[in-house]
Design a protein around this motif. Structure first.
Motif, PDB file in Angstrom:
ATOM      1  N   MET A   1       0.854  -1.311   0.008  1.00 49.56           N
ATOM      2  CA  MET A   1       0.098  -0.060   0.214  1.00 49.56           C
ATOM      3  C   MET A   1       0.835   1.250  -0.007  1.00 49.56           C
ATOM      4  SD  MET A   1      -2.851   1.230   2.845  1.00 49.56           S
ATOM      5  CE  MET A   1      -3.859   2.763   2.706  1.00 49.56           C
ATOM      6  N   THR A   2       0.559   2.155  -0.677  1.00 52.52           N
ATOM      7  CA  THR A   2       1.317   3.642  -1.016  1.00 52.52           C
ATOM      8  C   THR A   2       1.042   4.161   0.460  1.00 52.52           C
ATOM      9  OG1 THR A   2       0.993   3.768  -3.169  1.00 52.52           O
ATOM     10  CG2 THR A   2       1.527   5.776  -1.870  1.00 52.52           C
ATOM     11  N   THR A  23      -4.482   8.480  -1.749  1.00 47.35           N
ATOM     12  CA  THR A  23      -3.755   7.165  -1.299  1.00 47.35           C
ATOM     13  C   THR A  23      -4.221   5.975  -1.931  1.00 47.35           C
ATOM     14  OG1 THR A  23      -2.732   8.111   0.358  1.00 47.35           O
ATOM     15  CG2 THR A  23      -2.698   6.060   0.403  1.00 47.35           C
ATOM     16  N   ALA A  24      -5.654   5.582  -1.710  1.00 45.10           N
ATOM     17  CA  ALA A  24      -6.480   4.594  -2.152  1.00 45.10           C
ATOM     18  C   ALA A  24      -6.454   4.586  -3.810  1.00 45.10           C
ATOM     19  CB  ALA A  24      -7.827   4.630  -1.888  1.00 45.10           C
ATOM     20  N   ASP A  27      -2.841   3.569  -4.966  1.00 45.30           N
ATOM     21  CA  ASP A  27      -2.525   2.176  -4.934  1.00 45.30           C
ATOM     22  C   ASP A  27      -3.204   1.410  -5.870  1.00 45.30           C
ATOM     23  OD1 ASP A  27      -1.370   2.411  -2.573  1.00 45.30           O
ATOM     24  OD2 ASP A  27      -2.744   2.213  -1.232  1.00 45.30           O
ATOM     25  N   ARG A  28      -4.517   1.757  -6.258  1.00 46.75           N
ATOM     26  CA  ARG A  28      -5.431   1.109  -7.283  1.00 46.75           C
ATOM     27  C   ARG A  28      -4.650   0.978  -8.610  1.00 46.75           C
ATOM     28  NH1 ARG A  28      -8.875   2.215 -10.965  1.00 46.75           N
ATOM     29  NH2 ARG A  28      -9.361   4.208 -10.351  1.00 46.75           N
ATOM     30  N   SER A  30      -1.438   1.879  -9.322  1.00 48.51           N
ATOM     31  CA  SER A  30      -0.213   1.147  -9.504  1.00 48.51           C
ATOM     32  C   SER A  30      -0.130  -0.319  -9.551  1.00 48.51           C
ATOM     33  CB  SER A  30       0.896   1.482  -8.219  1.00 48.51           C
ATOM     34  OG  SER A  30       0.284   0.825  -6.997  1.00 48.51           O
ATOM     35  N   GLY A  31      -1.395  -0.879  -8.977  1.00 41.86           N
ATOM     36  CA  GLY A  31      -1.746  -2.423  -9.415  1.00 41.86           C
ATOM     37  C   GLY A  31      -1.969  -2.692 -10.559  1.00 41.86           C
ATOM     38  N   ARG A  39       5.481  -2.561 -11.030  1.00 41.28           N
ATOM     39  CA  ARG A  39       4.443  -2.066  -9.974  1.00 41.28           C
ATOM     40  C   ARG A  39       5.135  -1.476  -8.683  1.00 41.28           C
ATOM     41  NH1 ARG A  39       0.458  -7.276 -10.925  1.00 41.28           N
ATOM     42  NH2 ARG A  39      -0.278  -6.644 -13.027  1.00 41.28           N
ATOM     43  N   GLU A  40       6.090  -2.175  -8.220  1.00 44.99           N
ATOM     44  CA  GLU A  40       6.859  -1.626  -6.900  1.00 44.99           C
ATOM     45  C   GLU A  40       7.333  -0.054  -7.291  1.00 44.99           C
ATOM     46  OE1 GLU A  40      10.657  -2.721  -3.692  1.00 44.99           O
ATOM     47  OE2 GLU A  40       9.877  -4.111  -5.293  1.00 44.99           O
ATOM     48  N   SER A  43       4.355   2.329  -7.601  1.00 46.47           N
ATOM     49  CA  SER A  43       3.780   2.546  -6.124  1.00 46.47           C
ATOM     50  C   SER A  43       4.858   3.552  -5.537  1.00 46.47           C
ATOM     51  CB  SER A  43       3.783   1.272  -5.446  1.00 46.47           C
ATOM     52  OG  SER A  43       3.386   1.554  -4.089  1.00 46.47           O
ATOM     53  N   GLY A  47       3.448   7.146  -4.947  1.00 48.88           N
ATOM     54  CA  GLY A  47       3.461   7.745  -3.295  1.00 48.88           C
ATOM     55  C   GLY A  47       3.969   8.864  -3.282  1.00 48.88           C
TER      56      GLY A  47
END
Length: 390
Positions: A1-2, A23-24, A27-28, A30-31, A39-40, A43, A47
């Motif tokens: 999670m970011t 933030t939510a 996260d979505r 980046s997924g 993806r990392e 994120s 972030g």
């Protein structure tokens, strides 16, 4: 999670809700990034941008230099991991649009600062990754040019004028899979941008302009120093329009070197003139394989003949390498003659047996390679170099 970990300590409830929603969304997004390995990095980038926006929501009027530096670093990491710059820019646009839409009627006073921050973030992302993207595009184009040349296809428009009239063609095969990955990573590290390279089936191919400033041996030494040891290498020379045939020839030479038990190093056609000429005739190859086929079931005799070939039929050296007495070796050579009909102690017999062992090893290698059966059956084709390009 970011995670937004640098919020001011006393954010109001509404500001906290805004940053949590952002933030939510980060996260979505980046997924959804592809490939998964990026993806990392995505994120981390999203972030950093989210944290920059959160500070503005908390009352900091502008994005600071340290935040911009972190955004640039995160952007470079994303591109390096294979992520798409276009996708990242689109996602950052979605983050900014989400905030603008949410705050338009709730906190219009912060909109100018947010819009300015969004523009700076996008500018930093493009500036930080521009050189990497351009370099990656150049590497991709060079790789595509090589693939087309060795396959006898059409090269991309506008590229022909930048190509040399003739090339030394260097085909390389690493000794293990780890070295292969390292070799592929070295293809774009040459000081001379006119040296073109691309990964091919289980190895790589380099096209080196034929000129005094480009020596194949120097290129091989450069790669060996970077890899820690020499790979198997084979070289040929062709004019630009005949590179495909030169690649096939070099790949065949490489197969002969590996199949005949040579140590890794640089080889050319002169090292295998007889074997190469013989193996291009499938009927001759079949006859040679038949000579040693009964011998291959006897590991003792097979290893004895292999040792004799390795030491140029010097029986004393072969006996020492096998840790046997000379009389034992002589007995085995007589058994080899009885089985094959050719004496390893005669000039002609040794030549035939050597060619037969090489033909057998090459036939086994060909059986395990990806190639068309017709390419082997046609007279005048050896065609190990028809391996699949990656």
């Amino acid at each position: 999670m970011t995670v937004i970990d640098d919020r001011p300590g006393q954010l109001g409830q509404r500001t906290a809700a805004e940053t949590d929603a952002l933030t939510a969304l980060a996260d979505r997004l980046s997924g959804d990034v592809m490939p998964a390995r990026a993806r990392e990095a995505a994120s981390a980038l999203y972030g950093e941008v989210t944290r920059a926006y959160a500070r503005i929501l908390a009352g900091v009027p502008e994005i600071v230099a340290d935040q911009r530096r972190r955004v640039r670093a995160a952007g470079r990491a994303l591109v390096a991991s294979g992520g798409s710059l276009d996708v990242a820019a689109d996602h950052l646009g979605q983050l900014a649009a989400h905030l603008v839409n949410y705050l338009a009627t709730r906190r219009p006073d912060v909109l100018p600062a947010l819009v300015n921050a969004g523009n700076l973030v996008l500018r930093d992302l493009l500036a930080a990754t521009g050189d990497q993207v351009a370099s990656r595009d150049r590497a991709w184009l060079a790789c595509e040019v090589v693939r087309q040349l060795v396959a006898g296809g059409e090269i991309p428009p506008g590229v022909e004028r930048d190509l040399a009239a003739s090339y030394d063609i260097l085909v390389l095969r690493p000794t293990d899979e780890l070295m292969r990955h390292r070799l592929v990573g070295l293809l774009d590290t040459f000081e001379h941008p006119t040296i073109l390279g691309a990964p091919v089936d289980r190895g790589a191919v380099l096209l080196i302009p034929a000129s005094p400033g480009h020596q194949v041996e120097q290129v091989v030494d450069h790669l060996a120093a970077k890899l820690g040891s020499k790979p198997w290498c084979a070289k040929t020379h062709r004019t630009r329009d005949l590179i495909a045939s030169g690649y096939d020839e070099a790949a065949d030479i490489l197969t002969l070197a590996m199949s005949s038990g040579r140590q890794p190093g640089l080889f050319c056609l002169d090292d295998f003139l007889i074997e190469y000429a013989v193996l291009r005739q499938s009927s001759v190859t079949d006859s040679l394989v038949a000579i040693v086929k009964p011998l291959l079931a006897n590991e003792m005799l097979r290893s004895t003949l292999a040792a004799l070939i390795e030491f140029d039929f010097n029986r004393n050296q072969a006996a020492q390498a096998l840790f046997i007495h000379r009389s034992t070796l002589d007995y085995r050579t007589r058994r080899i003659e009885e089985i094959t009909g050719y004496s390893p102690t005669s000039g002609r017999g040794g030549q035939v047996l050597s060619a037969a062992m090489t033909a057998s090893a090459v036939a086994s290698a060909l059986d395990g390679s990806v190639r068309s059966s017709s390419a082997i059956d046609e007279p005048g084709s050896f065609a190990y170099g028809k391996g699949v390009l990656r």
